[in-house]
Scaffold this motif. Structure first.
Motif, PDB file in Angstrom:
ATOM      1  N   MET A 164      40.968  16.330  46.569  1.00 36.22           N
ATOM      2  CA  MET A 164      41.933  17.283  47.108  1.00 36.22           C
ATOM      3  C   MET A 164      42.806  17.869  46.008  1.00 36.22           C
ATOM      4  SD  MET A 164      42.951  15.251  50.624  1.00 36.22           S
ATOM      5  CE  MET A 164      44.258  16.365  51.149  1.00 36.22           C
ATOM      6  N   VAL A 165      42.966  17.122  44.919  1.00 29.17           N
ATOM      7  CA  VAL A 165      43.750  17.607  43.786  1.00 29.17           C
ATOM      8  C   VAL A 165      43.069  18.820  43.147  1.00 29.17           C
ATOM      9  CG1 VAL A 165      44.677  17.009  41.512  1.00 29.17           C
ATOM     10  CG2 VAL A 165      44.651  15.281  43.339  1.00 29.17           C
ATOM     11  N   ASP A 166      41.737  18.793  43.105  1.00 24.13           N
ATOM     12  CA  ASP A 166      40.969  19.838  42.416  1.00 24.13           C
ATOM     13  C   ASP A 166      40.343  20.849  43.373  1.00 24.13           C
ATOM     14  OD1 ASP A 166      41.472  18.489  40.029  1.00 24.13           O
ATOM     15  OD2 ASP A 166      39.618  17.331  40.152  1.00 24.13           O
ATOM     16  N   VAL A 186      31.972  22.611  33.087  1.00 19.38           N
ATOM     17  CA  VAL A 186      32.820  22.848  34.258  1.00 19.38           C
ATOM     18  C   VAL A 186      34.270  22.456  33.996  1.00 19.38           C
ATOM     19  CG1 VAL A 186      33.247  22.133  36.644  1.00 19.38           C
ATOM     20  CG2 VAL A 186      30.906  22.588  35.880  1.00 19.38           C
ATOM     21  N   ASP A 187      34.468  21.344  33.293  1.00 21.74           N
ATOM     22  CA  ASP A 187      35.816  20.784  33.124  1.00 21.74           C
ATOM     23  C   ASP A 187      36.802  21.766  32.499  1.00 21.74           C
ATOM     24  OD1 ASP A 187      35.316  18.377  34.334  1.00 21.74           O
ATOM     25  OD2 ASP A 187      34.915  17.286  32.484  1.00 21.74           O
ATOM     26  N   GLY A 188      36.334  22.641  31.647  1.00 23.59           N
ATOM     27  CA  GLY A 188      37.230  23.595  31.010  1.00 23.59           C
ATOM     28  C   GLY A 188      37.835  24.598  31.968  1.00 23.59           C
ATOM     29  N   HIS A 189      37.264  24.713  33.171  1.00 22.77           N
ATOM     30  CA  HIS A 189      37.760  25.670  34.157  1.00 22.77           C
ATOM     31  C   HIS A 189      38.632  25.008  35.225  1.00 22.77           C
ATOM     32  CE1 HIS A 189      34.982  28.648  32.521  1.00 22.77           C
ATOM     33  NE2 HIS A 189      34.041  27.711  32.551  1.00 22.77           N
ATOM     34  N   VAL A 190      38.864  23.696  35.082  1.00 29.05           N
ATOM     35  CA  VAL A 190      39.664  22.947  36.053  1.00 29.05           C
ATOM     36  C   VAL A 190      40.955  22.491  35.383  1.00 29.05           C
ATOM     37  CG1 VAL A 190      39.734  20.922  37.564  1.00 29.05           C
ATOM     38  CG2 VAL A 190      37.586  22.173  37.253  1.00 29.05           C
ATOM     39  N   LYS A 191      42.063  22.755  36.038  1.00 28.79           N
ATOM     40  CA  LYS A 191      43.374  22.471  35.444  1.00 28.79           C
ATOM     41  C   LYS A 191      43.509  21.025  34.995  1.00 28.79           C
ATOM     42  CE  LYS A 191      48.329  22.699  36.497  1.00 28.79           C
ATOM     43  NZ  LYS A 191      49.342  23.052  37.521  1.00 28.79           N
ATOM     44  N   ARG A 192      43.076  20.086  35.841  1.00 26.82           N
ATOM     45  CA  ARG A 192      43.263  18.669  35.547  1.00 26.82           C
ATOM     46  C   ARG A 192      42.377  18.173  34.410  1.00 26.82           C
ATOM     47  NH1 ARG A 192      40.518  14.422  37.197  1.00 26.82           N
ATOM     48  NH2 ARG A 192      39.296  15.701  38.638  1.00 26.82           N
ATOM     49  N   PRO A 225      37.718  15.566  26.164  1.00 27.83           N
ATOM     50  CA  PRO A 225      37.081  15.743  24.851  1.00 27.83           C
ATOM     51  C   PRO A 225      35.867  16.655  24.832  1.00 27.83           C
ATOM     52  CG  PRO A 225      37.712  13.457  25.155  1.00 27.83           C
ATOM     53  CD  PRO A 225      37.952  14.144  26.461  1.00 27.83           C
ATOM     54  N   MET A 226      35.008  16.587  25.844  1.00 26.15           N
ATOM     55  CA  MET A 226      33.828  17.450  25.844  1.00 26.15           C
ATOM     56  C   MET A 226      34.195  18.879  26.221  1.00 26.15           C
ATOM     57  SD  MET A 226      30.503  15.305  27.055  1.00 26.15           S
ATOM     58  CE  MET A 226      29.497  16.512  26.185  1.00 26.15           C
ATOM     59  N   ALA A 227      35.189  19.045  27.089  1.00 33.87           N
ATOM     60  CA  ALA A 227      35.618  20.385  27.486  1.00 33.87           C
ATOM     61  C   ALA A 227      36.227  21.139  26.310  1.00 33.87           C
ATOM     62  CB  ALA A 227      36.621  20.294  28.633  1.00 33.87           C
TER      63      ALA A 227
END
Length: 292
Positions: free
Chosen positions: A189-191, A74-80, A85-87
């Motif tokens: 709220m940031v994400d 999931v992290d690779g699709h979120v700007k923040r 490292p895993m993304a």
């Protein structure tokens, strides 16, 4: 393994454990310190204090590792989070799980220095920490689950310091859960836009346009809970006066969130570190001058 490769692996593990972002350590540490000072009616036992400070650092790192493992797709699709490292594939799933287990074993080694009740309570703490990252797939209230995971150090601290969990410990635990729900909603709220797009749940999404209002109500409830704790413990004016600037910080956070921009919501989240420190100063001042 040559030195440069070892250095790179350690650097990636440090990023995975968020050693470069200490804010989470403080947000977990403040309620723990509140509990220790209340339980001890002043300066806690040095061994207990050392174990809990180190335990906070280790378990927060473990929580970050298992969080990134849970969000590895999931992290690779979120700007923040896209550079984590895993993304980026710089840390494998096996490495992350191994690091998580090692950190949990370190934390358990620390808690073994405490009494039996604290050890038993620590099992619940590990379960809460390990399951939190997966809650965002099933419920819009993962922030409440995080609050329980962070706040579980409170009954553990009472158990370690006094051998029992007093009634007031559960009030402090409730305060910790409410507070974590406040600041982690600000963080969510940031994400929010990214989370809606990829189907991840959060209180920020659940609250929608009522986010600031509901956060404000939770902030008010948090302050009321802190007042009740002070009254129940018969604390002095030094504690109660510390709640005035604390309330002012909550008002400032509301002002920061007024436009709901990513940057300002994140600033509101960070501001909670000062809030927790002010409450702690009020407790320390009371017990230093008036004792138990």
């Amino acid at each position: 393994m040559d030195r440069s490769l070892l250095h790179d692996r350690l650097a990636q593990y440090a990023l995975l454990a968020r050693l470069n972002r200490p804010i989470g350590n403080f947000l977990l540490l403040w309620p723990t310190l509140w509990a220790l000072w209340i339980a001890a009616e002043g300066m806690p036992d040095p061994l207990v204090l050392t174990v809990f400070v180190l335990g906070v650092l280790v378990m927060r790192a473990a929580g970050c590792v298992i969080n990134d493992y849970a969000d590895r797709n999931v992290d690779g699709h979120v700007k923040r989070t896209r550079a984590r490292p895993m993304a980026t594939g710089k840390v494998s799933e096996r490495e992350a799980l191994t690091l998580f287990v090692v950190l949990c074993l370190l934390a358990f080694g620390l808690v073994l220095l405490m009494n039996r009740l604290t050890i038993l309570l620590s099992v619940v703490g590990v379960v809460l920490a390990a399951t939190y990252p997966f809650m965002k797939r099933y419920t819009h209230l993962p922030q409440v689950h995080l609050g329980a995971a962070f706040g579980w150090a409170v009954p553990m601290a009472f158990a370690a310091q006094t051998g029992t969990v007093a009634q007031v410990a559960w009030l402090v635990f409730i305060a910790a859960v409410i507070w974590a729900t406040v600041y982690d909603t600000q963080y969510a709220m940031v994400d929010r836009d990214d989370d809606v797009r990829i189907g991840v749940k959060s209180t920020a999404i659940l609250f929608g346009e009522l986010d600031r209002l509901i956060i404000g109500l939770l902030q008010a409830l948090m302050l009321v809970t802190l007042l009740v704790i002070g009254r129940q413990l018969d604390l002095s004016w030094l504690y109660f006066i510390s709640l005035l600037p604390a309330a002012g910080l909550f008002a400032y956070q509301q002002w920061l969130m007024r436009t709901r921009s990513r940057e300002d919501c994140f600033r509101a989240f960070l501001n909670n570190n000062v809030f927790g420190g002010i409450v702690f100063v009020g407790l320390v001042a009371h017990f230093a001058i008036y004792g138990g």
